[in-house]
Design a protein around this motif. Structure first.
Motif, PDB file in Angstrom:
ATOM      1  N   ALA A  72       6.916  -8.615  -7.390  1.00 55.86           N
ATOM      2  CA  ALA A  72       7.646  -8.112  -6.224  1.00 55.86           C
ATOM      3  C   ALA A  72       7.171  -8.794  -4.941  1.00 55.86           C
ATOM      4  O   ALA A  72       7.982  -9.218  -4.106  1.00 55.86           O
ATOM      5  CB  ALA A  72       7.471  -6.596  -6.114  1.00 55.86           C
ATOM      6  N   VAL A  73       5.850  -8.913  -4.790  1.00 61.18           N
ATOM      7  CA  VAL A  73       5.306  -9.526  -3.580  1.00 61.18           C
ATOM      8  C   VAL A  73       5.674 -11.004  -3.513  1.00 61.18           C
ATOM      9  O   VAL A  73       6.088 -11.514  -2.464  1.00 61.18           O
ATOM     10  CB  VAL A  73       3.782  -9.325  -3.524  1.00 61.18           C
ATOM     11  N   ALA A  74       5.545 -11.710  -4.638  1.00 63.87           N
ATOM     12  CA  ALA A  74       5.892 -13.133  -4.648  1.00 63.87           C
ATOM     13  C   ALA A  74       7.371 -13.341  -4.334  1.00 63.87           C
ATOM     14  O   ALA A  74       7.741 -14.279  -3.602  1.00 63.87           O
ATOM     15  CB  ALA A  74       5.533 -13.746  -5.998  1.00 63.87           C
ATOM     16  N   GLU A  75       8.227 -12.481  -4.870  1.00 64.88           N
ATOM     17  CA  GLU A  75       9.658 -12.596  -4.571  1.00 64.88           C
ATOM     18  C   GLU A  75       9.930 -12.323  -3.095  1.00 64.88           C
ATOM     19  O   GLU A  75      10.766 -13.005  -2.467  1.00 64.88           O
ATOM     20  CB  GLU A  75      10.455 -11.622  -5.444  1.00 64.88           C
ATOM     21  N   ALA A  76       9.232 -11.351  -2.522  1.00 68.78           N
ATOM     22  CA  ALA A  76       9.405 -11.055  -1.100  1.00 68.78           C
ATOM     23  C   ALA A  76       8.952 -12.228  -0.237  1.00 68.78           C
ATOM     24  O   ALA A  76       9.623 -12.605   0.734  1.00 68.78           O
ATOM     25  CB  ALA A  76       8.620  -9.795  -0.733  1.00 68.78           C
ATOM     26  N   VAL A  77       7.816 -12.823  -0.576  1.00 67.16           N
ATOM     27  CA  VAL A  77       7.307 -13.960   0.191  1.00 67.16           C
ATOM     28  C   VAL A  77       8.239 -15.156   0.061  1.00 67.16           C
ATOM     29  O   VAL A  77       8.527 -15.855   1.042  1.00 67.16           O
ATOM     30  CB  VAL A  77       5.876 -14.318  -0.265  1.00 67.16           C
TER      31      VAL A  77
ATOM     32  N   SER B 124       4.796 -24.203  -6.575  1.00 65.35           N
ATOM     33  CA  SER B 124       5.596 -23.631  -5.497  1.00 65.35           C
ATOM     34  C   SER B 124       5.732 -22.135  -5.737  1.00 65.35           C
ATOM     35  O   SER B 124       5.474 -21.639  -6.842  1.00 65.35           O
ATOM     36  CB  SER B 124       6.972 -24.281  -5.458  1.00 65.35           C
ATOM     37  N   LEU B 125       6.146 -21.407  -4.719  1.00 64.56           N
ATOM     38  CA  LEU B 125       6.368 -19.973  -4.908  1.00 64.56           C
ATOM     39  C   LEU B 125       7.472 -19.726  -5.922  1.00 64.56           C
ATOM     40  O   LEU B 125       7.402 -18.783  -6.710  1.00 64.56           O
ATOM     41  CB  LEU B 125       6.725 -19.316  -3.576  1.00 64.56           C
TER      42      LEU B 125
ATOM     43  N   VAL C 275      -0.522 -11.691   3.563  1.00 58.99           N
ATOM     44  CA  VAL C 275      -0.226 -11.175   2.224  1.00 58.99           C
ATOM     45  C   VAL C 275      -1.521 -10.629   1.631  1.00 58.99           C
ATOM     46  O   VAL C 275      -2.341 -11.357   1.068  1.00 58.99           O
ATOM     47  CB  VAL C 275       0.381 -12.267   1.325  1.00 58.99           C
ATOM     48  N   TYR C 276      -1.706  -9.342   1.796  1.00 56.83           N
ATOM     49  CA  TYR C 276      -2.923  -8.635   1.430  1.00 56.83           C
ATOM     50  C   TYR C 276      -2.555  -7.339   0.722  1.00 56.83           C
ATOM     51  O   TYR C 276      -1.501  -6.741   0.994  1.00 56.83           O
ATOM     52  CB  TYR C 276      -3.692  -8.242   2.688  1.00 56.83           C
ATOM     53  N   GLY C 277      -3.452  -6.840  -0.108  1.00 54.88           N
ATOM     54  CA  GLY C 277      -3.250  -5.544  -0.735  1.00 54.88           C
ATOM     55  C   GLY C 277      -3.120  -4.413   0.263  1.00 54.88           C
ATOM     56  O   GLY C 277      -2.374  -3.455   0.036  1.00 54.88           O
ATOM     57  N   HIS C 278      -3.813  -4.509   1.410  1.00 55.15           N
ATOM     58  CA  HIS C 278      -3.723  -3.409   2.382  1.00 55.15           C
ATOM     59  C   HIS C 278      -2.392  -3.410   3.127  1.00 55.15           C
ATOM     60  O   HIS C 278      -2.111  -2.480   3.883  1.00 55.15           O
ATOM     61  CB  HIS C 278      -4.912  -3.441   3.360  1.00 55.15           C
TER      62      HIS C 278
ATOM     63  N   HIS D 164      10.109 -17.166   3.082  1.00 59.87           N
ATOM     64  CA  HIS D 164      10.074 -18.617   3.267  1.00 59.87           C
ATOM     65  C   HIS D 164      11.491 -19.178   3.334  1.00 59.87           C
ATOM     66  O   HIS D 164      11.764 -20.096   4.121  1.00 59.87           O
ATOM     67  CB  HIS D 164       9.297 -19.276   2.126  1.00 59.87           C
ATOM     68  N   GLY D 165      12.376 -18.643   2.511  1.00 59.47           N
ATOM     69  CA  GLY D 165      13.764 -19.093   2.541  1.00 59.47           C
ATOM     70  C   GLY D 165      14.463 -18.784   3.849  1.00 59.47           C
ATOM     71  O   GLY D 165      15.447 -19.451   4.206  1.00 59.47           O
ATOM     72  N   ARG D 166      13.961 -17.792   4.580  1.00 56.84           N
ATOM     73  CA  ARG D 166      14.532 -17.448   5.886  1.00 56.84           C
ATOM     74  C   ARG D 166      13.718 -18.037   7.037  1.00 56.84           C
ATOM     75  O   ARG D 166      13.881 -17.645   8.191  1.00 56.84           O
ATOM     76  CB  ARG D 166      14.640 -15.928   6.030  1.00 56.84           C
ATOM     77  N   GLY D 167      12.822 -18.977   6.699  1.00 56.77           N
ATOM     78  CA  GLY D 167      12.075 -19.680   7.736  1.00 56.77           C
ATOM     79  C   GLY D 167      10.935 -18.883   8.327  1.00 56.77           C
ATOM     80  O   GLY D 167      10.618 -19.044   9.512  1.00 56.77           O
ATOM     81  N   LEU D 168      10.307 -18.031   7.520  1.00 50.47           N
ATOM     82  CA  LEU D 168       9.199 -17.203   8.007  1.00 50.47           C
ATOM     83  C   LEU D 168       7.997 -17.325   7.088  1.00 50.47           C
ATOM     84  O   LEU D 168       8.133 -17.345   5.861  1.00 50.47           O
ATOM     85  CB  LEU D 168       9.609 -15.729   8.066  1.00 50.47           C
ATOM     86  N   LEU D 169       6.824 -17.398   7.687  1.00 50.33           N
ATOM     87  CA  LEU D 169       5.561 -17.281   6.967  1.00 50.33           C
ATOM     88  C   LEU D 169       5.007 -15.895   7.255  1.00 50.33           C
ATOM     89  O   LEU D 169       4.890 -15.509   8.411  1.00 50.33           O
ATOM     90  CB  LEU D 169       4.587 -18.355   7.462  1.00 50.33           C
TER      91      LEU D 169
END
Length: 432
Positions: free
Chosen positions: A324-329, A419-420, A342-345, A333-338
């Protein structure tokens, strides 16, 4: 013990053997009794006062590891800090500091916080501190980074937001352990158009309980009556001050620009008409059983999250959370955002279903296109790999394929990381 009571007890000589000392705000000088603790004192918090320098004998605190001086008017980082043989963490936030002498950087420096100062130049010696792991520089006037910082092989987190960097040096993306970076609010950040968002009048909201609080703001449960039927939502009210990650306005814009995704908190609209002028965002309300995956880094862990020692994950839940987290990230990235954090907290999860949501856009930055963007994205691939490892470390029988993916994502040569999209494809694979 109250901080004022601590000071009184210190002056009465009742704190012999103390390892940590947190003094009250308002000090104009360091109490002489502090030096009587030289053989045991490891953590010293001097509060917010009018201190502008440290005494020449400060190096007598030969066991001191952590020093907090934020909110005191230091014109420069005191050179005497370099005389402390075990000092590894410094917190000098909001001090008005302009100068960083080389000799002020302790040999074993690991965590340096200089957020919200007036620093224009960094000494080259910063790159000669081999243990440097966490570097917080948001809200200064820095136009260039010293090239020797390219040798900081243990650097895992860097905050550069709201400075004057015209470009990001290419060596940043080549650092072998860097996993978390923020650089919004610099000329180097790609320009983006403001995101259109629904305006939500304050009068249409009924504010409920506090759900949580972070550096940038507070999140409340709320009911929104602006669409006919009442809708339960979350409302984040921003504090408006510089955080260690950057400015709240940038966080709001990034959250809106992220768009909808099942593994992101998702912004529903921007608040209008708060009676005290506060800025805010409406977010979707997550299920009540959602819990934060981990605690934030501690003084000891520095840049790594702290998990409940009894926490365990099934292999299926470990895969589900990281997928889920990898898909969100990847979506970001696809929308031009870093995302930058990306942390558990910053992950909320449901222990029953394994569903997970990535939150907190305080460290988000615009991701450029081309090779430069791909290089920065590989930094975040390492963060995903570290998360995979943290969850697998808490599995009874961690799957070998996920261990292999963890190693690939955290490879010290960023160019050899997947790659992601490749990581997501592997996380979607289910053993036969």
């Amino acid at each position: 013990m109250d901080r004022s009571d601590t000071l009184a007890a210190l002056r009465r000589g009742e704190l012999g053997g103390a390892r940590a000392l947190r003094l009250p705000d308002g000090l104009s000088e360091i109490p002489r009794e502090v030096f009587a603790l030289a053989d045991t004192l490891e953590v010293l918090d001097l509060g917010r006062g009018s201190l502008s320098d440290l005494p020449a004998e400060f190096g007598r605190l030969h066991r001191l590891r952590v020093l907090f001086c934020s909110g005191n008017p230091f014109p420069r980082l005191p050179p005497v800090l370099g005389d402390c043989p075990t000092l590894s963490q410094l917190g000098f936030r909001g001090c008005g500091i302009r100068e960083i002498p080389e000799e002020a950087l302790p040999r074993d420096l690991r965590w340096l916080t200089l957020t919200d100062n007036r620093i224009e130049h960094l000494p080259a010696a910063l790159g000669e501190r081999p243990l440097l792991q966490k570097l917080m520089l948001a809200g200064n006037r820095i136009a260039t980074l010293p090239d020797r910082l390219a040798g900081a092989e243990n650097l895992e987190l860097i905050r550069l937001a709201c400075n004057r960097l015209e470009t990001l040096p290419s060596w940043l993306a080549d650092l072998p352990r860097l996993a978390w970076i923020a650089y919004a609010g610099n000329p180097a950040e790609s320009a983006t158009a403001p995101t259109a968002a629904q305006r939500v009048p304050w009068a249409e909201l009924e504010i409920g309980d506090l759900l949580g609080e972070g550096a940038s703001g507070r999140v409340h449960r709320a009911v929104w009556r602006g669409r006919g039927d009442a809708q339960a939502v979350a409302l984040k009210l921003f504090k408006g001050a510089m955080t260690s990650d950057g400015l709240p306005e940038r966080e709001m814009e990034a959250c809106l620009a992220a768009g909808p995704h099942p593994a992101l908190t998702g912004a529903l609209g921007r608040l209008d008409g708060h009676p005290e002028g506060a800025q805010g965002l409406l977010l979707r309300l997550l299920p009540p059983q959602s819990r934060v995956l981990a605690g934030p880094p501690s003084l000891a862990s520095c840049s790594r999250d702290v998990y409940d020692p009894d926490q365990r994950f099934s292999p299926d839940h470990a895969r589900q959370i990281t997928r889920a987290v990898a898909e969100a990230v990847a979506h970001l990235h696809g929308r031009g955002l870093l995302h930058g954090d990306v942390y558990g907290h910053n992950i909320l999860w449901d222990a029953e279903t394994g569903a997970a949501v990535l939150s907190d856009f305080g460290a988000a930055s615009a991701l450029p296109g081309g090779d430069a963007g791909a290089a920065l994205a590989r930094i975040e691939v390492r963060a995903v790999g570290l998360l995979i490892g943290e969850l697998l470390d808490r599995c009874e029988a961690p799957p070998a394929r996920l261990r292999a993916l963890e190693r690939a994502c955290t490879h010290p040569d960023p160019h050899r990381r997947p790659s992601l999209a490749e990581a997501v494809a592997e996380l979607r694979h289910r053993p036969a």
